[in-house]
Design an enzyme around this catalytic site. Structure first.
Site, PDB file in Angstrom:
ATOM      1  N   SER A   1      -7.765   3.116  -2.995  1.00  0.00           N
ATOM      2  CA  SER A   1      -6.475   3.433  -2.395  1.00  0.00           C
ATOM      3  C   SER A   1      -5.504   4.037  -3.393  1.00  0.00           C
ATOM      4  O   SER A   1      -4.560   4.714  -2.985  1.00  0.00           O
ATOM      5  CB  SER A   1      -5.841   2.187  -1.786  1.00  0.00           C
ATOM      6  OG  SER A   1      -5.591   1.230  -2.769  1.00  0.00           O
TER       7      SER A   1
ATOM      8  N   GLU B   1       0.820  -1.208   0.000  1.00  0.00           N
ATOM      9  CA  GLU B   1       0.000   0.000   0.000  1.00  0.00           C
ATOM     10  C   GLU B   1       0.854   1.258   0.000  1.00  0.00           C
ATOM     11  O   GLU B   1       0.605   2.192  -0.765  1.00  0.00           O
ATOM     12  CB  GLU B   1      -0.933   0.001   1.211  1.00  0.00           C
ATOM     13  CG  GLU B   1      -1.853   1.200   1.278  1.00  0.00           C
ATOM     14  CD  GLU B   1      -2.816   1.239   0.109  1.00  0.00           C
ATOM     15  OE1 GLU B   1      -2.793   2.252  -0.609  1.00  0.00           O
ATOM     16  OE2 GLU B   1      -3.566   0.281  -0.081  1.00  0.00           O
TER      17      GLU B   1
ATOM     18  N   ASP C   1       0.886   4.066  -3.001  1.00  0.00           N
ATOM     19  CA  ASP C   1       0.518   5.465  -2.791  1.00  0.00           C
ATOM     20  C   ASP C   1       1.637   6.395  -3.234  1.00  0.00           C
ATOM     21  O   ASP C   1       1.397   7.406  -3.916  1.00  0.00           O
ATOM     22  CB  ASP C   1       0.200   5.706  -1.322  1.00  0.00           C
ATOM     23  CG  ASP C   1      -1.029   4.960  -0.835  1.00  0.00           C
ATOM     24  OD1 ASP C   1      -1.773   4.422  -1.679  1.00  0.00           O
ATOM     25  OD2 ASP C   1      -1.244   4.906   0.392  1.00  0.00           O
TER      26      ASP C   1
END
Length: 380
Positions: free
Chosen positions: A294, A96, A100
């Site tokens: 996300s 993650e 990002d």
């Protein structure tokens, strides 16, 4: 506890059509073109904070991704909120943070990035505490002072203590008042809203995205020709859909005049999130394809950094009160209304995408050039 929001599919989508770039997913140049992101802005002079609850990220993977696409690697700083070390992206849940950073950096490579890392713990109560600690830390961070914050974590409001959610919302409001735009993913479980697939089988809006002073970013399916529909999936539970619905905690803010009922509605807008129109990234040295709100969230956060860069060139301060601005200036901001699809998920009937605001894609996606220029020129 899984509170991150990204999912993978194979190199063909559910209709059997190959993904973009010969099955490699969308590249940064594709997203820039399809959302009309201006090429003369890089985020220079801006600081983007990214809140993570993992064990770190891989700068090596990020640098490889950027160089693959001709992007000058931005400056990246790591801040441990609670002593959590950066393990260099060695664990599965580190994906993650790498995701990002890679995509926000691809859209705003001239910005400085600060990864604020904390341990999520094993329970929702521990995650609440970690989120509150992180938000408080950033509120008092006089070293980096980000003007935009991206948060790709959360779950249905029922998973959390109502008092803790109110405390999060209070800090987010203070950040917003200081000129820190807080962007939060609206979730990948559609109107169902819970990571736990076993119920209760009712509608749940995702928190902390329901915080009234945060910008909740939902998900779409982006076609190669530029059209979009709501991100929805009627198959098995693991498929994913745009998180959206109405808060059971927060009343409707006065500015949400386009929203029916009496509760805070989410999302506010949406960008590509469907793995069937997924994004390429690099994880542990290998290209892969991901989707989820996300990734939509840091892409949008990077767009806000571009808007703040443009505002700075005009002698204006960073944006504040952006959630209110989105509703007050919706007709001028270049929203691309999305009227096809819904967010039914895990047997829970979702909301329909329709003209104007809806609880699937908000006001829709954006023409980034119009969006940025309006925010720069027309907003005090």
């Amino acid at each position: 506890m899984h509170v991150f929001k990204h999912i993978h599919f194979a190199d063909t989508n559910r209709s059997g059509q190959a993904l973009a770039n010969g099955g490699q997913g969308y590249f940064p140049a594709d997203i820039r073109r399809l959302y009309n992101i201006p090429n003369d802005l890089t985020g220079a002079g801006q600081t983007i904070g990214i809140v993570e609850f993992s064990s770190g990220y891989s700068l090596q993977d990020a640098t490889l991704f950027w160089k693959m696409h001709g992007i000058t690697p931005p400056q990246v700083a790591f801040v441990s909120i609670d002593g959590t070390r950066n393990d260099g992206g060695m664990r599965e849940d580190d994906e993650e943070a790498s995701l990002d950073l890679q995509w926000a950096g691809a859209i705003a490579p001239g910005a400085q990035f600060v990864i604020y890392e904390a341990n999520a713990g094993e329970t929702y109560a521990e995650f609440e505490a970690a989120m509150l600690h992180a938000l408080n830390y950033i509120l008092n961070d006089n070293q980096y002072r980000p003007s935009v914050l991206s948060i790709s974590y959360g779950d249905g409001e029922d998973s959390f203590d109502a008092g803790a959610l109110q405390s999060m919302a209070d800090i987010i409001q203070k950040l917003d008042e200081r000129g820190v735009t807080v962007c939060i993913a609206s979730g990948d479980q559609g109107a169902y809203g819970l990571h736990n697939p076993y119920g209760p089988y009712s509608r749940h809006a995702d928190a902390p995205a329901t915080s009234p002073h945060a910008v909740a970013v939902g998900g779409t399916h982006l076609y190669a020709h530029g059209g979009e529909c709501a991100w929805t999936y009627l198959g098995p539970q693991h498929g994913g859909a745009s998180g959206g619905g109405f808060s059971d905690i927060f009343p409707k803010p006065s500015w949400q005049t386009a929203v029916p009922g009496h509760a805070r509605g989410v999302p506010d807008l949406a960008l590509n999130a469907d793995p069937d129109s997924g994004y390429q990234m690099v994880f542990q040295g290998q290209p892969t394809i991901v989707g989820g709100t996300s990734v939509a969230c840091p892409v949008f956060a990077a767009m806000i950094a571009l808007a703040n860069e443009r505002r700075a060139s005009l002698g204006r301060k960073p944006l504040s009160s952006l959630p209110q601005v989105l509703y007050s200036y919706s007709s001028q901001l270049g929203f691309r209304d999305i009227v096809v699809g819904d967010n039914t998920y895990n047997g829970v009937i979702g909301y329909e995408a329709k003209p104007g605001w809806d609880a699937v894609t908000g006001f829709g996606s954006v023409d980034a050039t119009t969006f940025i220029e309006t925010l720069a020129n027309d907003i005090p």
